[in-house]
Enzyme design. Sequence first.
Site, PDB file in Angstrom:
ATOM      1  N   HIS A   1       0.821  -1.210   0.000  1.00  0.00           N
ATOM      2  CA  HIS A   1       0.000   0.000   0.000  1.00  0.00           C
ATOM      3  C   HIS A   1       0.855   1.260   0.000  1.00  0.00           C
ATOM      4  O   HIS A   1       1.613   1.488   0.939  1.00  0.00           O
ATOM      5  CB  HIS A   1      -0.882  -0.041   1.257  1.00  0.00           C
ATOM      6  CG  HIS A   1      -1.797   1.111   1.421  1.00  0.00           C
ATOM      7  ND1 HIS A   1      -1.731   1.973   2.492  1.00  0.00           N
ATOM      8  CD2 HIS A   1      -2.814   1.559   0.643  1.00  0.00           C
ATOM      9  CE1 HIS A   1      -2.673   2.880   2.381  1.00  0.00           C
ATOM     10  NE2 HIS A   1      -3.354   2.659   1.274  1.00  0.00           N
ATOM     11  N   ARG A   2       0.743   2.045  -1.051  1.00  0.00           N
ATOM     12  CA  ARG A   2       1.609   3.233  -1.268  1.00  0.00           C
ATOM     13  C   ARG A   2       3.070   2.784  -1.279  1.00  0.00           C
ATOM     14  O   ARG A   2       3.957   3.512  -0.826  1.00  0.00           O
ATOM     15  CB  ARG A   2       1.373   4.308  -0.203  1.00  0.00           C
ATOM     16  CG  ARG A   2      -0.100   4.661  -0.005  1.00  0.00           C
ATOM     17  CD  ARG A   2      -0.316   5.746   1.037  1.00  0.00           C
ATOM     18  NE  ARG A   2      -1.718   5.809   1.442  1.00  0.00           N
ATOM     19  CZ  ARG A   2      -2.208   6.562   2.404  1.00  0.00           C
ATOM     20  NH1 ARG A   2      -1.409   7.383   3.073  1.00  0.00           N
ATOM     21  NH2 ARG A   2      -3.491   6.553   2.713  1.00  0.00           N
TER      22      ARG A   2
ATOM     23  N   GLU B   1       0.244  -0.796  -4.659  1.00  0.00           N
ATOM     24  CA  GLU B   1      -0.904   0.094  -4.758  1.00  0.00           C
ATOM     25  C   GLU B   1      -0.325   1.497  -4.724  1.00  0.00           C
ATOM     26  O   GLU B   1       0.583   1.782  -3.929  1.00  0.00           O
ATOM     27  CB  GLU B   1      -1.849  -0.123  -3.567  1.00  0.00           C
ATOM     28  CG  GLU B   1      -3.168   0.651  -3.655  1.00  0.00           C
ATOM     29  CD  GLU B   1      -3.155   2.049  -3.051  1.00  0.00           C
ATOM     30  OE1 GLU B   1      -4.147   2.757  -3.201  1.00  0.00           O
ATOM     31  OE2 GLU B   1      -2.140   2.455  -2.436  1.00  0.00           O
TER      32      GLU B   1
ATOM     33  N   ASP C   1      -1.261   5.985  -5.711  1.00  0.00           N
ATOM     34  CA  ASP C   1      -2.324   6.980  -5.941  1.00  0.00           C
ATOM     35  C   ASP C   1      -1.857   7.987  -6.984  1.00  0.00           C
ATOM     36  O   ASP C   1      -0.699   8.417  -6.941  1.00  0.00           O
ATOM     37  CB  ASP C   1      -2.604   7.733  -4.637  1.00  0.00           C
ATOM     38  CG  ASP C   1      -2.901   6.793  -3.489  1.00  0.00           C
ATOM     39  OD1 ASP C   1      -4.011   6.254  -3.443  1.00  0.00           O
ATOM     40  OD2 ASP C   1      -2.003   6.591  -2.640  1.00  0.00           O
TER      41      ASP C   1
ATOM     42  N   HIS D   1      -0.723  10.728  -2.623  1.00  0.00           N
ATOM     43  CA  HIS D   1      -2.041  10.385  -2.076  1.00  0.00           C
ATOM     44  C   HIS D   1      -2.985  11.580  -1.940  1.00  0.00           C
ATOM     45  O   HIS D   1      -4.143  11.530  -2.349  1.00  0.00           O
ATOM     46  CB  HIS D   1      -1.864   9.719  -0.707  1.00  0.00           C
ATOM     47  CG  HIS D   1      -3.158   9.338  -0.057  1.00  0.00           C
ATOM     48  ND1 HIS D   1      -3.889  10.207   0.726  1.00  0.00           N
ATOM     49  CD2 HIS D   1      -3.872   8.184  -0.093  1.00  0.00           C
ATOM     50  CE1 HIS D   1      -4.979   9.600   1.145  1.00  0.00           C
ATOM     51  NE2 HIS D   1      -5.000   8.373   0.669  1.00  0.00           N
TER      52      HIS D   1
ATOM     53  N   GLU E   1      -4.722   3.803  -8.087  1.00  0.00           N
ATOM     54  CA  GLU E   1      -5.939   4.441  -7.574  1.00  0.00           C
ATOM     55  C   GLU E   1      -6.043   5.850  -8.131  1.00  0.00           C
ATOM     56  O   GLU E   1      -5.180   6.700  -7.893  1.00  0.00           O
ATOM     57  CB  GLU E   1      -5.949   4.485  -6.032  1.00  0.00           C
ATOM     58  CG  GLU E   1      -7.271   5.082  -5.565  1.00  0.00           C
ATOM     59  CD  GLU E   1      -7.377   5.330  -4.066  1.00  0.00           C
ATOM     60  OE1 GLU E   1      -6.566   4.808  -3.285  1.00  0.00           O
ATOM     61  OE2 GLU E   1      -8.302   6.081  -3.693  1.00  0.00           O
TER      62      GLU E   1
ATOM     63  N   LYS F   1      -7.183   9.292  -7.883  1.00  0.00           N
ATOM     64  CA  LYS F   1      -7.613  10.153  -6.775  1.00  0.00           C
ATOM     65  C   LYS F   1      -8.403  11.342  -7.339  1.00  0.00           C
ATOM     66  O   LYS F   1      -7.960  12.494  -7.277  1.00  0.00           O
ATOM     67  CB  LYS F   1      -6.379  10.641  -6.003  1.00  0.00           C
ATOM     68  CG  LYS F   1      -5.855   9.592  -5.035  1.00  0.00           C
ATOM     69  CD  LYS F   1      -6.757   9.450  -3.814  1.00  0.00           C
ATOM     70  CE  LYS F   1      -6.214   8.437  -2.812  1.00  0.00           C
ATOM     71  NZ  LYS F   1      -7.237   7.917  -1.922  1.00  0.00           N
TER      72      LYS F   1
ATOM     73  N   ASP G   1       0.493  -2.089   4.332  1.00  0.00           N
ATOM     74  CA  ASP G   1       1.652  -1.187   4.406  1.00  0.00           C
ATOM     75  C   ASP G   1       2.954  -1.970   4.574  1.00  0.00           C
ATOM     76  O   ASP G   1       4.035  -1.439   4.344  1.00  0.00           O
ATOM     77  CB  ASP G   1       1.523  -0.262   5.636  1.00  0.00           C
ATOM     78  CG  ASP G   1       0.368   0.719   5.513  1.00  0.00           C
ATOM     79  OD1 ASP G   1      -0.016   1.045   4.387  1.00  0.00           O
ATOM     80  OD2 ASP G   1      -0.145   1.156   6.571  1.00  0.00           O
TER      81      ASP G   1
HETATM   82  O1  G3P Z   1      -6.553   1.350  -2.414  1.00  0.00           O
HETATM   83  C1  G3P Z   1      -6.773   1.124  -1.074  1.00  0.00           C
HETATM   84  C2  G3P Z   1      -6.519   2.346  -0.242  1.00  0.00           C
HETATM   85  O2  G3P Z   1      -5.343   2.934  -0.684  1.00  0.00           O
HETATM   86  C3  G3P Z   1      -7.639   3.343  -0.293  1.00  0.00           C
HETATM   87  O3  G3P Z   1      -7.508   4.361   0.662  1.00  0.00           O
HETATM   88  O4  G3P Z   1      -6.871   6.574   1.472  1.00  0.00           O
HETATM   89  O5  G3P Z   1      -5.183   4.771   1.490  1.00  0.00           O
HETATM   90  O6  G3P Z   1      -5.915   5.792  -0.658  1.00  0.00           O
HETATM   91  P1  G3P Z   1      -6.326   5.414   0.741  1.00  0.00           P
HETATM   92 CA    CA Z   2      -4.759   4.559  -2.210  1.00  0.00          CA
END
Ligand code: G3P
Ligand code: CA
Length: 244
Positions: free
Chosen positions: A13-14, A40, A42, A55, A112, A114, A232
């Site tokens: 994640h990120r 993942e 953004d 993000h 993702e 945004k 994460d």
């Molecule tokens: O893609 C899952 C998650 O990243 C969504 O929430 O706020 O971390 O971008 P956020």
């Molecule tokens: Ca995200």
Amino acid sequence: MLGSEEMTQIFAHRGYSASFAENTMSAFIGAEKAGADGLELDVQLTRDGEIVVIHDEKVDRTTNGHGFIKDLTYKEIRKLNANKNGGKKESIPSLIEVFEWLKTNNLLCNIEMKNGLFPYEGMEEKVIELVRKYNLTDRIIFSSFNHYSIVHCYRIAPDIETAPLFLEAIYMPWVYSQSIRAKGIHPKHSTIPDHIITTTIQNGVAVRPYTVNREADLKRLFKLNCTAVITDNPIKAIKIKKTI
Ligand code: G3P
Ligand code: CA
């Protein structure tokens, strides 16, 4: 459908954001080295139309700068340090930079969009153009909380997988996702019960819950053979997966 094989995939994640500044090249490279199956990240659009990986709509939280991405040029954004907490300077990556690097490995990549707050008109087209240019169509999943954007992506690029993001539980998510031609769903992990995960997968729809960091939550999803987890900490997730 990406990730329909036996084992639960691990998406960082990120990037490997538990150990590196989020959404930076170091976090992505760290995730690959950790053994993650995918990333993942953004994306947002600069004033001059560059796709950048960050993000928030503003640069304030994660960099030493101020202001909205939409009001800054790419050149201005590149001067900022995305590693505020010390150590070596990290630039906010462009999507091109990430794609150049993705060509050197086999990672999957969940992009993702945004575009919930600002619509960033034309962003989907720009991202898709890059995905095609770098020949990454079969390694990309588009997600967004903006489901109009998900449908738009599907309409202009039906060969690239999409997955709506959910903050809340929805009724029969496989029916909803099939109705918008999405091959997966990305729910908040705490909102989706076991039987809904199982039934969704049985109906041919991938389930990749986010953001799963606690041992008990990771174990639950591995035991269910969930399609993927978005975490994460890919090293921790891999270690726990091996015990199941
Ligand atoms: O893609 C899952 C998650 O990243 C969504 O929430 O706020 O971390 O971008 P956020
Ligand atoms: Ca995200």
